[in-house]
Design a protein around this motif. Structure first.
Motif, PDB file in Angstrom:
ATOM      1  N   ASN A 148       0.798  -1.216   0.000  1.00 20.75           N
ATOM      2  CA  ASN A 148       0.000   0.000   0.000  1.00 20.75           C
ATOM      3  C   ASN A 148       0.837   1.276   0.000  1.00 20.75           C
ATOM      4  OD1 ASN A 148      -2.585   1.015  -0.088  1.00 20.75           O
ATOM      5  ND2 ASN A 148      -2.623   1.383   2.103  1.00 20.75           N
ATOM      6  N   GLN A 152       0.545   4.489  -2.477  1.00 23.47           N
ATOM      7  CA  GLN A 152       0.279   5.849  -1.973  1.00 23.47           C
ATOM      8  C   GLN A 152       1.386   6.810  -2.404  1.00 23.47           C
ATOM      9  OE1 GLN A 152      -2.550   6.282  -1.039  1.00 23.47           O
ATOM     10  NE2 GLN A 152      -3.158   4.244  -0.379  1.00 23.47           N
ATOM     11  N   TYR A 201      -6.053   3.465  -9.845  1.00 24.03           N
ATOM     12  CA  TYR A 201      -6.016   3.823  -8.436  1.00 24.03           C
ATOM     13  C   TYR A 201      -7.436   4.087  -7.920  1.00 24.03           C
ATOM     14  CZ  TYR A 201      -4.857   6.347  -4.147  1.00 24.03           C
ATOM     15  OH  TYR A 201      -4.774   6.755  -2.845  1.00 24.03           O
ATOM     16  N   SER A 204      -9.515   0.879  -7.825  1.00 21.03           N
ATOM     17  CA  SER A 204      -9.206   0.013  -6.685  1.00 21.03           C
ATOM     18  C   SER A 204      -9.739   0.616  -5.385  1.00 21.03           C
ATOM     19  CB  SER A 204      -7.702  -0.222  -6.584  1.00 21.03           C
ATOM     20  OG  SER A 204      -7.074   0.880  -5.985  1.00 21.03           O
ATOM     21  N   TRP A 205      -9.730   1.951  -5.331  1.00 24.21           N
ATOM     22  CA  TRP A 205     -10.229   2.643  -4.144  1.00 24.21           C
ATOM     23  C   TRP A 205     -11.748   2.489  -4.054  1.00 24.21           C
ATOM     24  CZ3 TRP A 205     -13.157   7.374  -4.245  1.00 24.21           C
ATOM     25  CH2 TRP A 205     -13.362   7.943  -2.985  1.00 24.21           C
ATOM     26  N   LYS A 206     -12.406   2.628  -5.193  1.00 22.54           N
ATOM     27  CA  LYS A 206     -13.866   2.542  -5.243  1.00 22.54           C
ATOM     28  C   LYS A 206     -14.343   1.131  -4.889  1.00 22.54           C
ATOM     29  CE  LYS A 206     -16.846   2.639  -8.782  1.00 22.54           C
ATOM     30  NZ  LYS A 206     -16.989   2.787 -10.232  1.00 22.54           N
ATOM     31  N   ASN A 207     -13.636   0.138  -5.441  1.00 18.93           N
ATOM     32  CA  ASN A 207     -14.044  -1.246  -5.200  1.00 18.93           C
ATOM     33  C   ASN A 207     -13.376  -1.841  -3.970  1.00 18.93           C
ATOM     34  OD1 ASN A 207     -15.498  -1.008  -7.580  1.00 18.93           O
ATOM     35  ND2 ASN A 207     -13.761  -1.715  -8.803  1.00 18.93           N
ATOM     36  N   ASN A 208     -12.546  -1.000  -3.321  1.00 21.77           N
ATOM     37  CA  ASN A 208     -11.868  -1.434  -2.102  1.00 21.77           C
ATOM     38  C   ASN A 208     -11.036  -2.713  -2.309  1.00 21.77           C
ATOM     39  OD1 ASN A 208     -11.141  -0.958   0.490  1.00 21.77           O
ATOM     40  ND2 ASN A 208     -12.939  -1.937   1.411  1.00 21.77           N
ATOM     41  N   VAL A 209     -10.327  -2.762  -3.431  1.00 21.89           N
ATOM     42  CA  VAL A 209      -9.436  -3.894  -3.678  1.00 21.89           C
ATOM     43  C   VAL A 209      -8.017  -3.390  -3.906  1.00 21.89           C
ATOM     44  CG1 VAL A 209     -11.173  -5.479  -4.602  1.00 21.89           C
ATOM     45  CG2 VAL A 209     -10.014  -3.888  -6.144  1.00 21.89           C
ATOM     46  N   LYS A 210      -7.068  -4.281  -3.828  1.00 18.80           N
ATOM     47  CA  LYS A 210      -5.666  -3.938  -4.024  1.00 18.80           C
ATOM     48  C   LYS A 210      -5.411  -3.488  -5.467  1.00 18.80           C
ATOM     49  CE  LYS A 210      -1.462  -5.797  -2.249  1.00 18.80           C
ATOM     50  NZ  LYS A 210      -0.983  -6.295  -1.022  1.00 18.80           N
TER      51      LYS A 210
END
Lengths: 215, 10
Positions: A148, A152, A201, A204-210
């Motif tokens: 992560n 970031q 990015y 992945s943030w929206k779907n809460n996946v890596k």
């Protein structure tokens, strides 16, 4: 200095802190491209040649010293620290960075605002910064398990230049004679290179996946 | 000389 510019600088600063934190606390530089970090060190050296000749403000001088110091310490950690250097993905980080340096230097010699050493080095640093993220993006695409902090770090680094663009737009409308085509176009190219990364990015943030970039 | 004031951005 306007708030957009300050936000851009702070985002840049935080990105470096995030990277150093990762290296320092978990003693790992896995997923980080040494090629990109070396290019950044070169970017700051060529851009901040004016550090002792043109005094702008204490803020300006301190920030320059921070960016120079941190970029070299990151390179030092990745190359020489006996634990950190073991985690460096040398076999994956194969982008030939000198292929970026030479064209940028030639372009800076051809397209610049003034043909002086300092001005050409400044222009070279802008061109090089625009493309310096490429080895990092290639490495990110190759790495299966990106942690992560690396993601970031890359996001903050991209956000910094995007905020600078907003700052340039603001300055264009508020300051007379504020025109810097070379800076603007390089900054725009730099931000566009992040387009793909930003897209995945947010996904992945929206779907809460890596986050994982498609090959 | 509008272009060549000292660079104030980082």
């Amino acid at each position: 200095m306007n708030i957009l510019r300050l936000a851009g600088d702070m985002t840049h600063l935080i990105s470096v802190i995030v990277l150093l934190l990762k290296i320092h606390s978990i003693k790992s530089c896995a997923g980080i491209s040494l090629k990109t970090q070396e290019l950044y060190a070169l970017v700051f050296v060529s851009r901040y040649l004016n550090i002792f000749t043109d005094f702008i403000s204490l803020y300006n001088t301190i920030m320059k010293l921070i960016f120079l110091g941190t970029s070299f310490s990151i390179v030092w950690y990745m190359r020489y620290h006996k634990i950190v250097r073991r985690s460096y993905d040398k076999d994956q980080d194969t982008f030939r960075h000198y292929f970026l340096v030479l064209p940028c230097l030639i372009l800076a010699l051809l397209i610049n605002e003034r043909f002086t050493f300092k001005e050409i080095m400044w222009t070279f640093s802008l061109y090089l910064e625009a493309v310096a993220i490429l080895p990092q993006l290639v490495l990110l695409q190759r790495t299966k398990n990106t942690d992560n902090l690396t993601v970031q770090y890359i996001f903050l680094l991209g956000a910094y230049r995007a905020l600078y663009i907003l700052n340039w737009i603001y300055r264009y409308f508020t300051e007379p004679d504020y025109l810097h085509w070379i800076t603007w176009i390089s900054g725009l190219v730099q931000t566009i290179l992040y387009g793909d990364f930003f897209y995945y990015y947010f996904l992945s943030w929206k779907n809460n996946v890596k986050l994982q970039l498609p090959a | 000389e509008i272009f060549h004031e000292p660079k104030d951005e980082l």
